[in-house]
Design a protein around this motif. Structure first.
Motif, PDB file in Angstrom:
ATOM      1  N   ARG A  83      -6.628 -31.732   5.214  1.00 19.76           N
ATOM      2  CA  ARG A  83      -6.872 -33.095   4.715  1.00 19.76           C
ATOM      3  C   ARG A  83      -7.235 -33.058   3.229  1.00 19.76           C
ATOM      4  N   GLY A  84      -8.118 -32.117   2.862  1.00 20.33           N
ATOM      5  CA  GLY A  84      -8.535 -32.015   1.478  1.00 20.33           C
ATOM      6  C   GLY A  84      -7.399 -31.623   0.550  1.00 20.33           C
ATOM      7  N   TYR A  85      -6.481 -30.804   1.051  1.00 25.93           N
ATOM      8  CA  TYR A  85      -5.364 -30.340   0.216  1.00 25.93           C
ATOM      9  C   TYR A  85      -4.242 -31.366   0.138  1.00 25.93           C
ATOM     10  N   THR A  86      -3.829 -31.896   1.289  1.00 26.67           N
ATOM     11  CA  THR A  86      -2.647 -32.755   1.328  1.00 26.67           C
ATOM     12  C   THR A  86      -2.966 -34.247   1.298  1.00 26.67           C
ATOM     13  N   GLY A  87      -4.205 -34.609   1.708  1.00 27.26           N
ATOM     14  CA  GLY A  87      -4.559 -36.029   1.813  1.00 27.26           C
ATOM     15  C   GLY A  87      -4.317 -36.584   3.195  1.00 27.26           C
ATOM     16  N   PHE A  88      -3.772 -35.782   4.106  1.00 26.91           N
ATOM     17  CA  PHE A  88      -3.497 -36.253   5.467  1.00 26.91           C
ATOM     18  C   PHE A  88      -3.723 -35.126   6.469  1.00 26.91           C
ATOM     19  N   GLY A  89      -3.561 -35.451   7.747  1.00 24.51           N
ATOM     20  CA  GLY A  89      -3.516 -34.426   8.785  1.00 24.51           C
ATOM     21  C   GLY A  89      -4.762 -34.258   9.618  1.00 24.51           C
ATOM     22  N   PHE A  90      -5.929 -34.712   9.113  1.00 27.24           N
ATOM     23  CA  PHE A  90      -7.157 -34.422   9.862  1.00 27.24           C
ATOM     24  C   PHE A  90      -7.168 -35.065  11.237  1.00 27.24           C
ATOM     25  N   ALA A  91      -6.955 -36.381  11.285  1.00 27.27           N
ATOM     26  CA  ALA A  91      -7.079 -37.091  12.563  1.00 27.27           C
ATOM     27  C   ALA A  91      -6.060 -36.611  13.585  1.00 27.27           C
ATOM     28  N   ALA A  92      -4.810 -36.430  13.151  1.00 28.27           N
ATOM     29  CA  ALA A  92      -3.755 -36.027  14.090  1.00 28.27           C
ATOM     30  C   ALA A  92      -4.028 -34.656  14.692  1.00 28.27           C
ATOM     31  N   ILE A  93      -4.563 -33.732  13.874  1.00 30.02           N
ATOM     32  CA  ILE A  93      -4.863 -32.392  14.373  1.00 30.02           C
ATOM     33  C   ILE A  93      -6.145 -32.393  15.199  1.00 30.02           C
ATOM     34  N   ALA A  94      -7.188 -33.043  14.679  1.00 29.72           N
ATOM     35  CA  ALA A  94      -8.491 -33.035  15.352  1.00 29.72           C
ATOM     36  C   ALA A  94      -8.444 -33.713  16.720  1.00 29.72           C
ATOM     37  N   ILE A  95      -7.704 -34.819  16.830  1.00 32.50           N
ATOM     38  CA  ILE A  95      -7.677 -35.530  18.112  1.00 32.50           C
ATOM     39  C   ILE A  95      -6.969 -34.708  19.182  1.00 32.50           C
ATOM     40  N   LEU A  96      -5.981 -33.924  18.787  1.00 36.96           N
ATOM     41  CA  LEU A  96      -5.277 -33.082  19.750  1.00 36.96           C
ATOM     42  C   LEU A  96      -6.180 -31.970  20.275  1.00 36.96           C
ATOM     43  N   VAL A  97      -7.119 -31.517  19.441  1.00 34.76           N
ATOM     44  CA  VAL A  97      -8.049 -30.458  19.844  1.00 34.76           C
ATOM     45  C   VAL A  97      -9.231 -31.042  20.619  1.00 34.76           C
ATOM     46  N   LEU A  98      -9.879 -32.051  20.051  1.00 40.15           N
ATOM     47  CA  LEU A  98     -11.050 -32.646  20.697  1.00 40.15           C
ATOM     48  C   LEU A  98     -10.691 -33.356  21.991  1.00 40.15           C
ATOM     49  N   GLY A  99      -9.456 -33.878  22.031  1.00 36.90           N
ATOM     50  CA  GLY A  99      -9.028 -34.613  23.219  1.00 36.90           C
ATOM     51  C   GLY A  99      -8.927 -33.760  24.459  1.00 36.90           C
ATOM     52  N   VAL A 148      -0.838 -39.788  22.960  1.00 34.10           N
ATOM     53  CA  VAL A 148      -1.164 -39.055  21.730  1.00 34.10           C
ATOM     54  C   VAL A 148      -0.057 -38.062  21.387  1.00 34.10           C
ATOM     55  N   ALA A 149       0.255 -37.208  22.360  1.00 37.89           N
ATOM     56  CA  ALA A 149       1.241 -36.155  22.116  1.00 37.89           C
ATOM     57  C   ALA A 149       2.655 -36.715  21.922  1.00 37.89           C
ATOM     58  N   VAL A 150       3.039 -37.677  22.734  1.00 37.39           N
ATOM     59  CA  VAL A 150       4.397 -38.218  22.677  1.00 37.39           C
ATOM     60  C   VAL A 150       4.652 -38.925  21.344  1.00 37.39           C
ATOM     61  N   VAL A 151       3.668 -39.705  20.893  1.00 36.16           N
ATOM     62  CA  VAL A 151       3.831 -40.448  19.638  1.00 36.16           C
ATOM     63  C   VAL A 151       4.007 -39.490  18.458  1.00 36.16           C
ATOM     64  N   ILE A 152       3.160 -38.471  18.390  1.00 36.90           N
ATOM     65  CA  ILE A 152       3.246 -37.514  17.282  1.00 36.90           C
ATOM     66  C   ILE A 152       4.588 -36.782  17.294  1.00 36.90           C
ATOM     67  N   LEU A 153       5.004 -36.331  18.471  1.00 34.15           N
ATOM     68  CA  LEU A 153       6.273 -35.620  18.578  1.00 34.15           C
ATOM     69  C   LEU A 153       7.465 -36.520  18.270  1.00 34.15           C
ATOM     70  N   THR A 182       2.421 -28.043  11.823  1.00 31.51           N
ATOM     71  CA  THR A 182       1.242 -27.731  12.634  1.00 31.51           C
ATOM     72  C   THR A 182       0.924 -28.864  13.592  1.00 31.51           C
ATOM     73  N   MET A 183       0.991 -30.090  13.101  1.00 34.71           N
ATOM     74  CA  MET A 183       0.748 -31.254  13.951  1.00 34.71           C
ATOM     75  C   MET A 183       1.780 -31.350  15.062  1.00 34.71           C
ATOM     76  N   MET A 184       3.016 -31.052  14.732  1.00 37.89           N
ATOM     77  CA  MET A 184       4.082 -31.092  15.726  1.00 37.89           C
ATOM     78  C   MET A 184       3.866 -30.034  16.805  1.00 37.89           C
ATOM     79  N   LEU A 185       3.473 -28.833  16.388  1.00 32.11           N
ATOM     80  CA  LEU A 185       3.262 -27.739  17.336  1.00 32.11           C
ATOM     81  C   LEU A 185       2.089 -28.035  18.265  1.00 32.11           C
ATOM     82  N   LEU A 186       0.995 -28.526  17.708  1.00 33.07           N
ATOM     83  CA  LEU A 186      -0.169 -28.871  18.523  1.00 33.07           C
ATOM     84  C   LEU A 186       0.160 -30.001  19.494  1.00 33.07           C
ATOM     85  N   ALA A 187       0.948 -30.953  19.036  1.00 30.99           N
ATOM     86  CA  ALA A 187       1.338 -32.064  19.912  1.00 30.99           C
ATOM     87  C   ALA A 187       2.174 -31.569  21.079  1.00 30.99           C
TER      88      ALA A 187
END
Length: 244
Positions: free
Chosen positions: A16-32, A98-103, A224-229
């Motif tokens: 998130r700090g580097y690209t400006g995006f990605g935190f929520a999509a990655i974190a929700i897949l892990v915390l969920g 969650v997973a279907v939408v991201i993929l 990374t988001m795609m793989l986690l999804a």
């Protein structure tokens, strides 16, 4: 403290700090995988907003106001749809969503179709999609990221616009969701537990961006988001089949 969550949350904040995006999509897949959607979604949105605050300095000057305003207006149309889904669908259905939408949104950008290309380049469609996926499952990054990566904006302007966009939409969605939440103690417990690692990761990503700027990190974060999804989708389907 669930220490197994620290590394993925730190990594998500670093991206998130580097690209400006990605935190929520990655974190929700892990915390969920460990917490209910009612707990993880608002916690992730609050963490996403806080992770963006250290990045806000300087982003206002470099963001593209026209793109930002268009995305925010379009997102405001989609947010009520996502809230309806969040409060009406059951837990397995939301996890699957969650997973279907991201993929689905991610794969759309790889289709060799002119129509698919036009869809990924529509800021209005991407804004609406981002709005409802953010409020429903806190995974609204993919549509906006696809639009940004296909835009003519410089990497710095893309990052700055995404930082401001995600801070504003995360704060709005988190506020609306918390107003209807029933277990605020669990949400804030999860939030404060992961907050320090989130802030440190975001600041580290910001430093790395200014030291070494490259679009390759954007592509790696996207994949990374795609793989986690994909793994989340498999796990959710297995759970649903087992409990059926």
């Amino acid at each position: 403290m669930e220490w197994y969550l620290v590394s993925p949350v730190f990594l998500a904040a670093l991206i998130r700090g580097y690209t400006g995006f990605g935190f929520a999509a990655i974190a929700i897949l892990v915390l969920g995988q460990s917490y209910s959607v009612a707990e993880s979604v608002p916690a992730v949105l609050m963490l996403d907003a806080v992770a963006g605050l250290p990045l806000l300095l300087g982003s206002w000057r470099h963001c593209c106001p026209k793109t930002l305003n268009s995305l925010l207006i379009a997102s405001s149309v989609g947010i009520p749809i996502g809230l309806f889904l969040l409060f009406t669908l059951d837990e397995p259905a939301l996890r699957l969503l969650v997973a279907v939408v991201i993929l689905a949104m991610g794969l759309l950008s790889y289709l060799p179709s002119q129509r698919a290309i036009l869809l990924t380049r529509s800021r209005w469609l991407c804004g609406v999609m981002s709005g409802w996926t953010t409020s429903a499952v806190s995974a609204g990054g993919i549509p906006v990221i696809m639009y940004m990566m296909s835009s003519s904006l410089s990497l710095e302007k893309q990052r700055a616009t995404l930082i401001v966009y995600f801070i504003l939409t995360s704060i709005l969605c988190a506020t609306l969701i918390l107003s209807g939440a029933t277990d605020l103690d669990a949400v804030f417990s999860l939030f404060f537990m992961l907050l320090p690692f989130c802030i440190v990761g975001a600041l580290a990503g910001k430093v790395l961006f200014h030291l070494y700027t490259t679009a390759i990190v954007q592509q790696v974060a996207f994949l990374t988001m795609m793989l986690l999804a994909f793994f989340s989708l498999i796990n959710t389907l297995q759970t649903m089949i087992t409990t059926a």
